[in-house]
Structure formats: C-alpha cells, structure tokens
Design an enzyme around this catalytic site. Structure first.
Site, PDB file in Angstrom:
ATOM      1  N   GLY A  45      46.425  35.881  15.357  1.00  0.00           N
ATOM      2  CA  GLY A  45      46.855  36.135  13.984  1.00  0.00           C
ATOM      3  C   GLY A  45      47.888  35.120  13.532  1.00  0.00           C
ATOM      4  O   GLY A  45      48.135  34.109  14.193  1.00  0.00           O
ATOM      5  N   GLY A  93      45.080  37.309  19.564  1.00  0.00           N
ATOM      6  CA  GLY A  93      44.421  38.427  18.901  1.00  0.00           C
ATOM      7  C   GLY A  93      42.933  38.472  19.145  1.00  0.00           C
ATOM      8  O   GLY A  93      42.316  39.539  19.136  1.00  0.00           O
ATOM      9  N   GLU A 116      50.748  33.294  26.212  1.00  0.00           N
ATOM     10  CA  GLU A 116      51.924  33.840  25.523  1.00  0.00           C
ATOM     11  C   GLU A 116      53.263  33.540  26.186  1.00  0.00           C
ATOM     12  O   GLU A 116      54.297  33.471  25.509  1.00  0.00           O
ATOM     13  CB  GLU A 116      51.768  35.354  25.339  1.00  0.00           C
ATOM     14  CG  GLU A 116      50.783  35.763  24.252  1.00  0.00           C
ATOM     15  CD  GLU A 116      49.334  35.714  24.710  1.00  0.00           C
ATOM     16  OE1 GLU A 116      48.449  35.938  23.874  1.00  0.00           O
ATOM     17  OE2 GLU A 116      49.078  35.437  25.908  1.00  0.00           O
ATOM     18  N   ASP A 124      49.795  40.269  25.320  1.00  0.00           N
ATOM     19  CA  ASP A 124      49.726  41.610  24.729  1.00  0.00           C
ATOM     20  C   ASP A 124      48.293  41.993  24.381  1.00  0.00           C
ATOM     21  O   ASP A 124      47.386  41.708  25.149  1.00  0.00           O
ATOM     22  CB  ASP A 124      50.673  41.718  23.531  1.00  0.00           C
ATOM     23  CG  ASP A 124      50.265  40.845  22.350  1.00  0.00           C
ATOM     24  OD1 ASP A 124      49.715  39.755  22.563  1.00  0.00           O
ATOM     25  OD2 ASP A 124      50.504  41.264  21.204  1.00  0.00           O
TER      26      ASP A 124
END
Length: 333
Positions: A45, A93, A116, A124
């Site tokens: 995103g 995402g 990340e 995540d």
C-alpha cells in the site's frame, strides 16, 4: 450468472466490504484476484502516506492497518474458492492479499519477499502466522533477511500452492471462469492440470536447497543476538552474507520480528493479526519506521540511522511493551 469476480488495481483500493459482499452473493461462485499492469501483483500500500499520517498523529496510521488486517482475515476465512494469481512482484500488502487465500498461483515472473525489517517495520499482514509454518527455520530466515524468492521457488518454499507459466495464465483464468458452480476440489483440479502442463524450471533445484541445513541450524536461536553469533561462528560465505544483510536491518525490527514469529507459531490467524496491529502502533510511535521509509523509499540513500543503533541497546522491556494490549483501540475481528 457470474462465475467469478476479479479484483484489479492497487492493494489499497480493494474494499473489504466488497470482498465480503461477494462471499454472500449467490451469483458469485469464485473469486480471482490478479494485478494490473503486468509488472506486479501487488508491492504494498501507500507506505509514504502512512508515515506522513503517523508523524502528524493522523488516524490514517491506525485505519490503514486496521482495514488491511480485516481484509486479510476475510481472505483467510473465505468460504468460496479464492484464487490469487501472483504473476509479478508480491511484497507487503500483496502478500496479505494472497498468502491467506486457499489457492496462490506463482509464475516465473513472481518475485516474493517480505523486506520490512529494512524499513523499520516487521513482516506484517499475517506474516506471524504463515512464516513460522514454513519448513524448518525458513520463515524466520525470510522474515529477518528479506530474501527474495523467485518463480517456482515461491511454490517450493510453500508460499504458493501452484506454479503455472505466465503465458498460460490467461488460459487458466478462462478455464476457471468457465467452471459451473465450482467446488474447492473442482478449482484444485483445474489448477493441478495447468501446473502439470507447465514444465519451466521444473528440473532446477530450490535456490535455497543447498543452504537449508545451514538455515535450520544457524537461525535456530531464541534471540537475534543468538542468530548473529551463530552466523559469525560459522564463517561460511553463506553465513557471512546473511550476517552482513542483518547488520543493515533495524535492530528493533529484528527483535520484534523474532518474537512475533515465536508467538505466532501457536496462534490462530485472528490472534496474530490482533498482535500485529499492536506492533504497528508501537512502530508508529518509534523512530525506525520513519527513518527506514526515508532511507529506502524517499531519499533512497539506503543509509538509515537506526535508533537504537545496536541489538544490545534494544531493551527487552521495550520489545515486550510493543506486544501489550491497546485496550479499546485493539483490532476487532
């Protein structure tokens, strides 16, 4: 009759309510999700917008992750056949949109990674659920190093369920759409058939095959410091390369990631997403996420100044605090 619905567009443009509506719509039997533009399935995103919101104390920093995780949970509990055609870059995402679905189809163009820790975050979108369930210590290796899996290796690692050559994806899609009221097994048969007809790179070994023994041994530690110590003691070219990679990552992110996967190994997807939402809010309060995004995505100098700068300086208490309940602000699924 609508046998399939197709999602096209950027990750952040997929409304959860739409996906939930399709599940209840008796005219829809199957959901196929694919990327637009040909290069990527979805690389994530708008992280820049989230960082700006976080700095300003804007609710978007909460709402973005909340909406994303509710969608991840919807996909993970979907009752109708859900097929993600991950033909291209699949990161951030994009992982959450695919990996929790029943079917994930990789091609030779697939590039999968969860990088990340390089931007002061953690893997995540449910990474705490699926990563510790991969073979041996592969999940922790991928999570800490951000190692990139390509093509058929995405299937061999257990991230994808099928491999189909990119040029055959259109034919696969047509065969899926032509199914009449398909069951899970009907969809599986079509995917299996197209995989059998895709021989590209079938004879090539898994890129990490020769390193799996080392990964399982070197990344088998209860702390990030333990992993680093194992790598330095080993001294092999592979171990040295991983140690060098980890030396560039956010120390805080690596410690959060290890504990995330340790906890996630025995949690449900729902429990993991609630835990990860807590971690996102801790990262929004810290320094490293903003610095990582600046260094990697904005200024692109690739020289983040992490705070704290070493693993030893990251207190166990600060890590534990990141996992604490947010009370009324906790994610509700």
């Amino acid at each position: 009759m609508l046998p399939a619905s197709q999602l096209r567009g950027a990750c952040q443009h997929i409304p959860t309510l739409t996906v939930q509506k399709w599940e209840k719509d008796s005219k829809i039997d199957l959901v196929i999700i694919k990327g637009a533009g040909g290069k990527a399935f979805c690389a994530g995103g708008d992280i820049r917008a989230v960082t700006e919101a976080g700095k300003a104390g804007d609710p978007l920093a909460q709402d973005f992750f909340k909406e994303e995780y509710i969608l991840n949970n919807t996909i993970g509990t979907y009752e109708k056949p859900y097929v993600a055609l991950i033909d291209g870059i699949t990161m951030g995402g994009g992982v959450g949109l695919s990996v929790h679905g029943r079917f994930r189809v990789a091609t030779e163009k697939t590039l999968f990674a969860m990088p990340e820790t390089a931007i002061g975050l953690f893997p995540d979108v449910g990474g705490g659920y699926f990563l510790p369930r991969l073979q041996g210590r592969l999940g922790l290796f991928l999570a800490l190093t951000g190692f990139r899996l390509r093509g058929r290796d995405v299937l061999r690692a257990g991230v994808a369920t099928h491999f189909v050559e990119s040029e055959k994806i259109a034919a696969l899609e047509k065969d899926l759409v032509d199914l009449k009221s398909p069951s899970i097994s009907d969809v599986a048969k079509v995917l299996d058939l197209h995989q059998q007809q895709s021989g590209l790179d079938a004879d090539k070994p898994f890129a990490l095959e020769q390193h799996m023994e080392a990964i399982n041994r070197l990344f088998d530690a209860s702390s990030v410091e333990g992993v680093i110590e194992n790598l330095k003691k080993d001294g092999s070219p592979f171990a040295k390369k991983q140690a060098e990679t980890l030396s560039k990552m956010s120390p805080t992110s690596m410690k959060l990631t290890l504990k995330q996967l340790q906890h996630g190994a025995s949690m449900s997807l729902q429990e993991v997403l609630i835990m990860e939402f807590r971690l996102t809010q801790a990262c929004m309060k810290g320094q490293d996420f903003y610095e990582g995004v600046r260094a990697v995505l904005i200024d692109k100098d690739q020289s983040p100044k992490w705070q704290p700068g070493t693993l030893e300086e990251v207190s166990e208490q600060s890590v534990e605090d990141s996992f604490k309940s947010l009370g009324e602000r906790d994610l509700k699924l």
